[in-house]
Scaffold this motif. Structure first.
Motif, PDB file in Angstrom:
ATOM      1  N   ILE A   7      -3.168   1.475  -3.218  1.00  0.00           N
ATOM      2  CA  ILE A   7      -3.894   1.272  -4.476  1.00  0.00           C
ATOM      3  C   ILE A   7      -5.325   1.778  -4.363  1.00  0.00           C
ATOM      4  CG2 ILE A   7      -4.845  -0.480  -6.033  1.00  0.00           C
ATOM      5  CD1 ILE A   7      -1.885  -0.142  -6.409  1.00  0.00           C
ATOM      6  N   ASP A   8      -5.984   1.488  -3.256  1.00  0.00           N
ATOM      7  CA  ASP A   8      -7.395   1.837  -3.099  1.00  0.00           C
ATOM      8  C   ASP A   8      -7.616   3.273  -2.641  1.00  0.00           C
ATOM      9  OD1 ASP A   8      -8.164  -0.720  -3.855  1.00  0.00           O
ATOM     10  OD2 ASP A   8      -8.126  -1.484  -1.791  1.00  0.00           O
ATOM     11  N   ARG A   9      -6.646   3.835  -1.885  1.00  0.00           N
ATOM     12  CA  ARG A   9      -6.795   5.205  -1.372  1.00  0.00           C
ATOM     13  C   ARG A   9      -5.482   5.969  -1.546  1.00  0.00           C
ATOM     14  NH1 ARG A   9      -8.843   1.866   2.338  1.00  0.00           N
ATOM     15  NH2 ARG A   9      -7.120   2.150   3.784  1.00  0.00           N
ATOM     16  N   PRO A  10      -5.103   6.248  -2.788  1.00  0.00           N
ATOM     17  CA  PRO A  10      -3.823   6.926  -3.039  1.00  0.00           C
ATOM     18  C   PRO A  10      -3.804   8.350  -2.491  1.00  0.00           C
ATOM     19  CG  PRO A  10      -5.121   6.803  -5.048  1.00  0.00           C
ATOM     20  CD  PRO A  10      -5.834   5.970  -4.039  1.00  0.00           C
ATOM     21  N   ASP A  11      -2.673   8.719  -1.926  1.00  0.00           N
ATOM     22  CA  ASP A  11      -2.502  10.063  -1.370  1.00  0.00           C
ATOM     23  C   ASP A  11      -2.419  11.090  -2.500  1.00  0.00           C
ATOM     24  OD1 ASP A  11      -0.983  12.462  -0.257  1.00  0.00           O
ATOM     25  OD2 ASP A  11      -1.272  11.257   1.544  1.00  0.00           O
ATOM     26  N   ARG A  12      -3.039  12.240  -2.317  1.00  0.00           N
ATOM     27  CA  ARG A  12      -3.038  13.280  -3.362  1.00  0.00           C
ATOM     28  C   ARG A  12      -1.647  13.810  -3.640  1.00  0.00           C
ATOM     29  NH1 ARG A  12      -6.604  13.694  -6.975  1.00  0.00           N
ATOM     30  NH2 ARG A  12      -5.782  15.800  -7.328  1.00  0.00           N
ATOM     31  N   SER A  13      -0.755  13.711  -2.663  1.00  0.00           N
ATOM     32  CA  SER A  13       0.598  14.242  -2.875  1.00  0.00           C
ATOM     33  C   SER A  13       1.445  13.342  -3.767  1.00  0.00           C
ATOM     34  CB  SER A  13       1.299  14.426  -1.529  1.00  0.00           C
ATOM     35  OG  SER A  13       1.498  13.171  -0.890  1.00  0.00           O
ATOM     36  N   VAL A  14       1.002  12.110  -3.975  1.00  0.00           N
ATOM     37  CA  VAL A  14       1.745  11.181  -4.833  1.00  0.00           C
ATOM     38  C   VAL A  14       1.319  11.397  -6.280  1.00  0.00           C
ATOM     39  CG1 VAL A  14       2.210   8.756  -5.348  1.00  0.00           C
ATOM     40  CG2 VAL A  14       1.926   9.498  -2.976  1.00  0.00           C
ATOM     41  N   ARG A  15       2.289  11.793  -7.117  1.00  0.00           N
ATOM     42  CA  ARG A  15       1.996  12.085  -8.513  1.00  0.00           C
ATOM     43  C   ARG A  15       2.316  10.922  -9.442  1.00  0.00           C
ATOM     44  NH1 ARG A  15      -1.624  15.242  -8.651  1.00  0.00           N
ATOM     45  NH2 ARG A  15      -1.218  15.510 -10.875  1.00  0.00           N
ATOM     46  N   ALA A  16       3.168  10.010  -8.973  1.00  0.00           N
ATOM     47  CA  ALA A  16       3.581   8.894  -9.830  1.00  0.00           C
ATOM     48  C   ALA A  16       3.600   7.599  -9.025  1.00  0.00           C
ATOM     49  CB  ALA A  16       4.958   9.163 -10.430  1.00  0.00           C
ATOM     50  N   PHE A  17       3.335   6.494  -9.726  1.00  0.00           N
ATOM     51  CA  PHE A  17       3.303   5.174  -9.096  1.00  0.00           C
ATOM     52  C   PHE A  17       4.103   4.210  -9.965  1.00  0.00           C
ATOM     53  CE2 PHE A  17      -0.479   7.504  -8.069  1.00  0.00           C
ATOM     54  CZ  PHE A  17      -0.711   7.265  -6.718  1.00  0.00           C
ATOM     55  N   LEU A  18       5.079   3.566  -9.366  1.00  0.00           N
ATOM     56  CA  LEU A  18       5.823   2.509 -10.044  1.00  0.00           C
ATOM     57  C   LEU A  18       5.339   1.171  -9.487  1.00  0.00           C
ATOM     58  CD1 LEU A  18       8.093   1.287 -11.791  1.00  0.00           C
ATOM     59  CD2 LEU A  18       9.637   1.640  -9.827  1.00  0.00           C
ATOM     60  N   ILE A  19       4.743   0.350 -10.336  1.00  0.00           N
ATOM     61  CA  ILE A  19       4.262  -0.973  -9.940  1.00  0.00           C
ATOM     62  C   ILE A  19       5.100  -1.989 -10.708  1.00  0.00           C
ATOM     63  CG2 ILE A  19       2.250  -2.469  -9.748  1.00  0.00           C
ATOM     64  CD1 ILE A  19       0.488  -0.022  -9.870  1.00  0.00           C
ATOM     65  N   TYR A  20       5.843  -2.799  -9.999  1.00  0.00           N
ATOM     66  CA  TYR A  20       6.817  -3.672 -10.650  1.00  0.00           C
ATOM     67  C   TYR A  20       6.925  -4.999  -9.907  1.00  0.00           C
ATOM     68  CZ  TYR A  20       9.964  -2.854  -6.748  1.00  0.00           C
ATOM     69  OH  TYR A  20      10.516  -2.829  -5.485  1.00  0.00           O
ATOM     70  N   GLY A  21       7.623  -5.952 -10.533  1.00  0.00           N
ATOM     71  CA  GLY A  21       7.882  -7.211  -9.850  1.00  0.00           C
ATOM     72  C   GLY A  21       7.765  -8.405 -10.778  1.00  0.00           C
ATOM     73  N   PRO A  22       8.154  -9.573 -10.306  1.00  0.00           N
ATOM     74  CA  PRO A  22       8.120 -10.781 -11.131  1.00  0.00           C
ATOM     75  C   PRO A  22       6.717 -11.309 -11.401  1.00  0.00           C
ATOM     76  CG  PRO A  22       8.798 -11.316  -8.891  1.00  0.00           C
ATOM     77  CD  PRO A  22       8.746  -9.821  -8.970  1.00  0.00           C
ATOM     78  N   ASP A  23       5.751 -10.963 -10.555  1.00  0.00           N
ATOM     79  CA  ASP A  23       4.381 -11.423 -10.771  1.00  0.00           C
ATOM     80  C   ASP A  23       3.673 -10.418 -11.675  1.00  0.00           C
ATOM     81  OD1 ASP A  23       1.764 -12.266 -10.698  1.00  0.00           O
ATOM     82  OD2 ASP A  23       1.786 -12.778  -8.577  1.00  0.00           O
ATOM     83  N   THR A  24       3.820 -10.622 -12.995  1.00  0.00           N
ATOM     84  CA  THR A  24       3.265  -9.653 -13.941  1.00  0.00           C
ATOM     85  C   THR A  24       1.745  -9.602 -13.877  1.00  0.00           C
ATOM     86  OG1 THR A  24       3.354 -11.336 -15.684  1.00  0.00           O
ATOM     87  CG2 THR A  24       5.223  -9.826 -15.507  1.00  0.00           C
ATOM     88  N   GLY A  25       1.121 -10.718 -13.511  1.00  0.00           N
ATOM     89  CA  GLY A  25      -0.334 -10.701 -13.369  1.00  0.00           C
ATOM     90  C   GLY A  25      -0.779  -9.750 -12.278  1.00  0.00           C
ATOM     91  N   LEU A  26      -0.087  -9.771 -11.157  1.00  0.00           N
ATOM     92  CA  LEU A  26      -0.412  -8.870 -10.054  1.00  0.00           C
ATOM     93  C   LEU A  26      -0.074  -7.428 -10.414  1.00  0.00           C
ATOM     94  CD1 LEU A  26      -1.432  -8.483  -7.203  1.00  0.00           C
ATOM     95  CD2 LEU A  26       0.837  -9.104  -6.338  1.00  0.00           C
ATOM     96  N   VAL A  27       1.022  -7.227 -11.167  1.00  0.00           N
ATOM     97  CA  VAL A  27       1.368  -5.878 -11.637  1.00  0.00           C
ATOM     98  C   VAL A  27       0.216  -5.305 -12.464  1.00  0.00           C
ATOM     99  CG1 VAL A  27       2.880  -4.549 -13.171  1.00  0.00           C
ATOM    100  CG2 VAL A  27       3.867  -6.223 -11.600  1.00  0.00           C
ATOM    101  N   ARG A  28      -0.271  -6.093 -13.422  1.00  0.00           N
ATOM    102  CA  ARG A  28      -1.357  -5.627 -14.290  1.00  0.00           C
ATOM    103  C   ARG A  28      -2.636  -5.374 -13.485  1.00  0.00           C
ATOM    104  NH1 ARG A  28       2.497  -5.245 -16.895  1.00  0.00           N
ATOM    105  NH2 ARG A  28       3.087  -6.358 -18.813  1.00  0.00           N
ATOM    106  N   GLU A  29      -2.931  -6.277 -12.562  1.00  0.00           N
ATOM    107  CA  GLU A  29      -4.150  -6.144 -11.775  1.00  0.00           C
ATOM    108  C   GLU A  29      -4.114  -4.882 -10.920  1.00  0.00           C
ATOM    109  OE1 GLU A  29      -5.859  -8.383  -7.878  1.00  0.00           O
ATOM    110  OE2 GLU A  29      -5.560  -9.678  -9.622  1.00  0.00           O
ATOM    111  N   ARG A  30      -3.003  -4.660 -10.240  1.00  0.00           N
ATOM    112  CA  ARG A  30      -2.914  -3.478  -9.381  1.00  0.00           C
ATOM    113  C   ARG A  30      -2.912  -2.191 -10.193  1.00  0.00           C
ATOM    114  NH1 ARG A  30       1.438  -5.446  -4.686  1.00  0.00           N
ATOM    115  NH2 ARG A  30      -0.170  -6.244  -3.246  1.00  0.00           N
ATOM    116  N   ALA A  31      -2.242  -2.210 -11.341  1.00  0.00           N
ATOM    117  CA  ALA A  31      -2.227  -1.014 -12.189  1.00  0.00           C
ATOM    118  C   ALA A  31      -3.637  -0.698 -12.686  1.00  0.00           C
ATOM    119  CB  ALA A  31      -1.273  -1.216 -13.359  1.00  0.00           C
ATOM    120  N   ALA A  32      -4.387  -1.716 -13.063  1.00  0.00           N
ATOM    121  CA  ALA A  32      -5.753  -1.501 -13.542  1.00  0.00           C
ATOM    122  C   ALA A  32      -6.645  -0.967 -12.423  1.00  0.00           C
ATOM    123  CB  ALA A  32      -6.320  -2.805 -14.101  1.00  0.00           C
ATOM    124  N   ARG A  33      -6.516  -1.522 -11.221  1.00  0.00           N
ATOM    125  CA  ARG A  33      -7.309  -1.042 -10.087  1.00  0.00           C
ATOM    126  C   ARG A  33      -6.963   0.398  -9.751  1.00  0.00           C
ATOM    127  NH1 ARG A  33      -5.867  -4.768  -5.495  1.00  0.00           N
ATOM    128  NH2 ARG A  33      -6.799  -3.070  -4.295  1.00  0.00           N
TER     129      ARG A  33
END
Length: 351
Positions: free
Chosen positions: A12-38
């Motif tokens: 989340i903090d240092r994403p690799d340039r080769s990664v073009r897409a990120f799937l953030i999922y799971g039952p903790d929707t609060g953490l999903v939103r927080e990580r996606a925003a960061r």
């Protein structure tokens, strides 16, 4: 690629340039939103930039199958990294197909992609494709353990010069159970109760067990529920009366706004988990009597695009409180009125 829990924060903090897409999922929707925003802030610097950030909902993907590919292929008009954000409640075969095409090099991409999803089974096409793709990072978000939530609480309190006494730490733990968004809401409520660093008297920097008891008083919770149930259930006059009573008793308009955001997060969590009684129970929603019926009424009124729009309005109100200098009481009151009017026809529908 599948990201392990211990690697999630680094990605989340240092994403690799080769990664073009990120799937953030799971039952903790609060953490999903927080990580996606960061992650969005890491990738673009300004996640609210309308020129470089495109947002698509589940309804957008259904109504226009080419919307995602078009948004990903669009070039930046102002320079900088372009970003596309998509939010879905569950599995999505079209999204899975797009990720596979992106990984094979068959989909032109000028932007990077963040997908927020609910709890996905191992067999879900979207999750399987993301975990297998070299150009996609799949990050699961599961509920924090109590010790992790206490650590978050101590960090947030520390930013305002507050510390927990041992008895208060034990008393606070039960109120943090659930997803991370709800836990943060409880911590922010505690901070508002004690006062920000610039507002407190010298020496009043310890959170005690009595403070925890005070902020969790049933009367305050009931007063807040009256505001939220009326606003999200389509009763503008009742919402305004309850809001004015709460302000008169010393309730903070920012506290009301935070509670509204948590309730919308709960609605989103319940919908993402299937919308059944078990999903309501896991979200911490009331289970019996009038409180449960009021929650269900709001749940019927706010879903899909309507819920996304409500969350966006709440976010805009928060920004206005912080940046415009306008009275918070008026900003939050206007938001409650608008939501109540919007909910009035929708709340009468049946599933």
């Amino acid at each position: 690629m599948k990201i392990s829990p211990r690697e999630a924060e680094r990605v989340i903090d240092r994403p690799d340039r080769s990664v073009r897409a990120f799937l953030i999922y799971g039952p903790d929707t609060g953490l999903v939103r927080e990580r996606a925003a960061r992650l969005a802030k890491t990738l673009t610097g300004d996640p609210d930039d309308p020129f470089n950030v495109s947002r698509l909902s589940e309804d957008d993907l259904k109504s226009d199958p080419a919307a995602l590919a078009d948004a990903m292929a669009a070039m930046s008009l102002t320079g900088g990294e372009r970003l596309v954000r998509v939010r879905v409640s569950g599995d999505s075969a079209p999204l899975g197909a797009y990720l596979a095409e992106l990984d094979d090099g068959g989909a032109p991409a000028e932007a990077r992609l963040i997908i927020e999803a609910g709890d996905l089974k191992k067999t879900a096409k979207l999750r399987k494709t993301a975990e297998a793709a070299k150009t996609c990072a799949a990050i699961a978000c599961y509920s924090d353990e109590t010790r992790d939530l206490i650590a978050i609480a101590e960090a947030m309190l520390g930013e305002e010069g507050l510390q927990l006494e041992p008895d208060a730490r034990a008393a606070l733990a039960p109120y943090l159970e659930g997803d991370r968004a709800l836990a943060r809401g409880e911590i922010e409520k505690l901070i508002l109760y004690k006062g920000l660093k610039v507002q407190r008297r010298d020496g009043d920097d310890t959170v005690t067990r009595a403070d925890i008891t005070a902020i969790s008083a049933a009367g305050a919770e009931a007063a807040m529920d009256q505001i939220l149930d009326a606003a999200l259930g389509g009763a503008p006059a009742d919402a305004d009366r309850a809001y004015q009573r709460a302000l008169g008793s010393g309730q903070s308009p920012v506290g009301v706004l935070r509670a509204l955001q948590r309730r919308l997060d709960q609605f989103d969590q319940v919908h993402a988990a299937g919308g059944d009684p078990q999903a309501m129970m896991r979200s911490g929603a009331p289970r019996f009597g009038p409180p449960a019926e009021a929650f269900k009424k709001g749940l019927r009124a706010w879903r899909g695009r309507r819920l996304d729009q409500a969350r966006q309005r709440a976010f805009q109100a928060e920004r206005a409180v912080k940046r415009t200098g306008a009275p918070a009481e008026a900003i939050v009151g206007d938001l409650l009125a608008r939501l109540a009017l919007a909910a009035a026809p929708a709340s009468n529908r049946r599933d």
